[in-house]
Design an enzyme around this catalytic site. Structure first.
Site, mmCIF file in Angstrom:
data_model
loop_
_atom_site.group_PDB
_atom_site.id
_atom_site.type_symbol
_atom_site.label_atom_id
_atom_site.label_comp_id
_atom_site.label_asym_id
_atom_site.label_seq_id
_atom_site.Cartn_x
_atom_site.Cartn_y
_atom_site.Cartn_z
ATOM 1 N N ALA A 23 0.878 -1.019 0.044
ATOM 2 C CA ALA A 23 -0.162 0.180 -0.009
ATOM 3 C C ALA A 23 0.935 1.294 0.002
ATOM 4 C CB ALA A 23 -0.945 -0.033 1.232
ATOM 5 N N GLU B 8 -8.256 -12.136 0.485
ATOM 6 C CA GLU B 8 -8.474 -11.900 1.787
ATOM 7 C C GLU B 8 -9.134 -10.501 2.036
ATOM 8 O OE1 GLU B 8 -6.502 -12.303 6.263
ATOM 9 O OE2 GLU B 8 -5.434 -11.368 4.791
ATOM 10 N N LEU B 9 -10.349 -10.527 2.233
ATOM 11 C CA LEU B 9 -11.339 -9.193 2.009
ATOM 12 C C LEU B 9 -11.908 -8.865 3.027
ATOM 13 C CD1 LEU B 9 -12.949 -10.292 -1.535
ATOM 14 C CD2 LEU B 9 -10.819 -9.280 -1.136
HETATM 15 P P1 ADP Z 1 -8.022 -0.976 2.122
HETATM 16 O O1 ADP Z 1 -7.384 0.384 2.110
HETATM 17 O O2 ADP Z 1 -9.092 -0.832 2.799
HETATM 18 O O3 ADP Z 1 -6.791 -2.105 2.621
HETATM 19 P P2 ADP Z 1 -7.694 -1.381 -0.630
HETATM 20 O O4 ADP Z 1 -8.126 -2.460 -1.265
HETATM 21 O O5 ADP Z 1 -7.886 0.109 -1.574
HETATM 22 O O6 ADP Z 1 -8.325 -1.443 0.782
HETATM 23 O O7 ADP Z 1 -6.071 -1.492 -0.633
HETATM 24 C C1 ADP Z 1 -5.302 -2.501 -0.274
HETATM 25 C C2 ADP Z 1 -4.201 -2.743 -1.389
HETATM 26 O O8 ADP Z 1 -5.102 -2.729 -2.637
HETATM 27 C C3 ADP Z 1 -3.143 -1.790 -1.538
HETATM 28 O O9 ADP Z 1 -2.026 -2.088 -1.983
HETATM 29 C C4 ADP Z 1 -3.681 -0.794 -2.486
HETATM 30 O O10 ADP Z 1 -2.757 0.018 -3.122
HETATM 31 C C5 ADP Z 1 -4.398 -1.802 -3.553
HETATM 32 N N1 ADP Z 1 -5.319 -1.452 -4.647
HETATM 33 C C6 ADP Z 1 -6.152 -0.328 -4.518
HETATM 34 N N2 ADP Z 1 -6.753 -0.297 -5.693
HETATM 35 C C7 ADP Z 1 -6.320 -1.377 -6.550
HETATM 36 C C8 ADP Z 1 -6.416 -1.725 -7.787
HETATM 37 N N3 ADP Z 1 -7.471 -1.197 -8.634
HETATM 38 N N4 ADP Z 1 -5.773 -2.803 -8.511
HETATM 39 C C9 ADP Z 1 -4.779 -3.349 -7.508
HETATM 40 N N5 ADP Z 1 -4.594 -2.965 -6.262
HETATM 41 C C10 ADP Z 1 -5.340 -2.034 -5.686
#
Ligand code: ADP
Length: 413
Positions: free
Chosen positions: A181, A254-255
């Site tokens: 992230a 893992e959601l």
């Molecule tokens: P949260 O912030 O609730 O954990 P996210 O799913 O936005 O949820 O983020 C988890 C990971 O997924 C992070 O590494 C983020 O950068 C990545 N992520 C967000 N959007 C996308 C996307 N469109 N494709 C791939 N990875 C993504």
């Protein structure tokens, strides 16, 4: 003794080299406790992802042919390197993520433990022999690494989430392209340094930071990625699953969830309160298995509420670097705004604020422990993921292996 700054890398780690994004663009990373910029990272996109995938694909040829014993030894070394730098890695984690130093130390310790676990698993990739229906023939089942793995991780456990993906992948003989992230890139990039120290060959672990959409898009579209492992929101998980369909990848997700905590009239009050405090407030309510809502039976409701509020009022909010702090900041502005919206929505629909409820400083990301009583199912806090509650999924090494059937002495009809 290594300082946390020495473990902070700002470039992508591709094929064993530290490289800028091809675009030359970068992103600022802030300390959520102070709002200060603690560094910049590469803003990688599609072409950088392609380079990382190519590096992982090249490295797969040799790594997938190593013995299980060799991979096990390399992973043991990686685990030991993590522990050697536990304090510095913990400080790095707290500075980018905000959680109390003691929790960061525990997280880094668990990263080392995961890697060690999979070092052992590497040596137990057994096959089978299936009784053949034909005389003179034998059918064997062997396991093979699936190929290059794309790993996408969230910000709540930036060290251990990646360890849980790198560990089984390398143990199985896979190579990895990881995308952490953007809020918490440094704990992930540090694996580049640790990998070098542990003797992980170049290209076996690649880490890049930047556009999630572009990197995730390239990972899922690429025929050279065999598996996607993702921890994050349900929305993004769905998207990745959809994007992975055309190339028919293995996908592990893992959601998000909205976990209830249930207290019955006959519960042991002290234990119920202790359990609720740790389940709800650890990592400022941003843990994977975090309680999102509490159901308390009528006979114990008032007593539970009183004790729970008293215990939550004792939690100490502040910078994770200070001793005695139990609650760090939330991860970013949008996280705080979401909590504020939840509180406002609940109050409009009849909830009662028993504790907290508002930021003391409107410019900070610290949100005090908050308890809303008399909540109803129609409130957003009862329905939506408030922190980062994730539903667990399995993390076995089998997810990184494919099965090969061989008929010895002829071809299976
Ligand atoms: P949260 O912030 O609730 O954990 P996210 O799913 O936005 O949820 O983020 C988890 C990971 O997924 C992070 O590494 C983020 O950068 C990545 N992520 C967000 N959007 C996308 C996307 N469109 N494709 C791939 N990875 C993504």
């Amino acid at each position: 003794m290594v300082n946390w700054r020495e473990l902070k890398r700002e470039k992508n780690f591709i094929g064993g080299n530290w490289v800028d994004a091809e675009s030359g663009l970068s992103i600022d990373v802030t300390d959520p406790a102070t709002g200060e910029t603690i560094g910049t990272i590469a803003n990688a996109g599609t072409s950088d992802a392609r380079l990382a995938i190519d590096a992982a694909k090249t490295a797969f040829e040799a790594w997938s042919c190593t013995t299980a014993d060799h991979r096990s030894k390399v992973l043991r070394k990686l685990s030991a390197c993590i522990l050697d730098h536990q304090d510095a890695l913990a400080e790095l984690l707290t500075r980018e993520q905000g959680k109390p130093l003691a929790e960061s130390r525990l997280e880094v310790g668990s990263s080392a433990a995961y890697i060690l676990w999979f070092a052992e698993e590497a040596r137990r990739i057994y096959g089978d022999i299936i009784p053949s229906p034909w005389p003179g023939r034998r059918i064997t089942v062997t396991k093979e690494p699936v190929g290059v793995v794309g790993a996408i991780t969230p910000w709540n456990f930036p060290s251990s989430m990646l360890a849980r993906k790198i560990g089984p992948a390398l143990a199985a003989g896979c190579t990895v392209v990881a995308k952490p992230a953007t809020q918490t890139p440094y704990s992930a990039l540090a694996y580049g340094i640790l990998a070098e120290q542990a003797g992980v060959p170049s290209g076996v672990i690649n880490i890049l930071t930047g556009s999630a959409r572009e990197i995730g898009g390239e990972m899922t579209a690429s025929r050279d990625i065999a598996k996607i492992t993702f921890t994050g929101s349900t929305e993004v998980g769905r998207l990745l699953l959809r994007q992975s369909a055309d190339t028919v990848k293995k996908v592990s997700l893992e959601l998000g969830g909205n976990a209830p905590f249930i207290v019955f009239d006959d519960a042991d009050l002290e234990r119920a309160v202790d359990g609720a405090i740790s389940a709800k407030f650890r990592n400022s309510g941003q843990t994977c298995i975090c309680t999102n809502r509490l159901y308390v039976q009528a006979g114990i409701y008032d007593r539970f509420l009183e004790r729970f509020a008293a215990a939550a009022a004792n939690l100490m909010v502040g910078s994770g670097l200070e001793s005695g702090i139990t609650q760090g900041p939330l991860i970013d502005r949008s996280a705080v705004e979401k909590v504020e919206q939840f509180v406002a929505d609940a109050c409009t629909k009849g909830a009662r604020i028993v504790l907290g409820g508002a930021r003391r400083d409107p410019d900070s990301l610290f949100f005090p422990p908050t308890i809303l009583a008399d909540a109803r199912p129609n409130m957003r806090c009862s329905q939506e993921q408030s922190g980062l509650g994730k539903e667990g999924s399995k993390y076995g090494i089998d997810d990184y292996l494919s099965v090969k059937y061989t008929c010895i002495g002829g071809i299976a009809a």
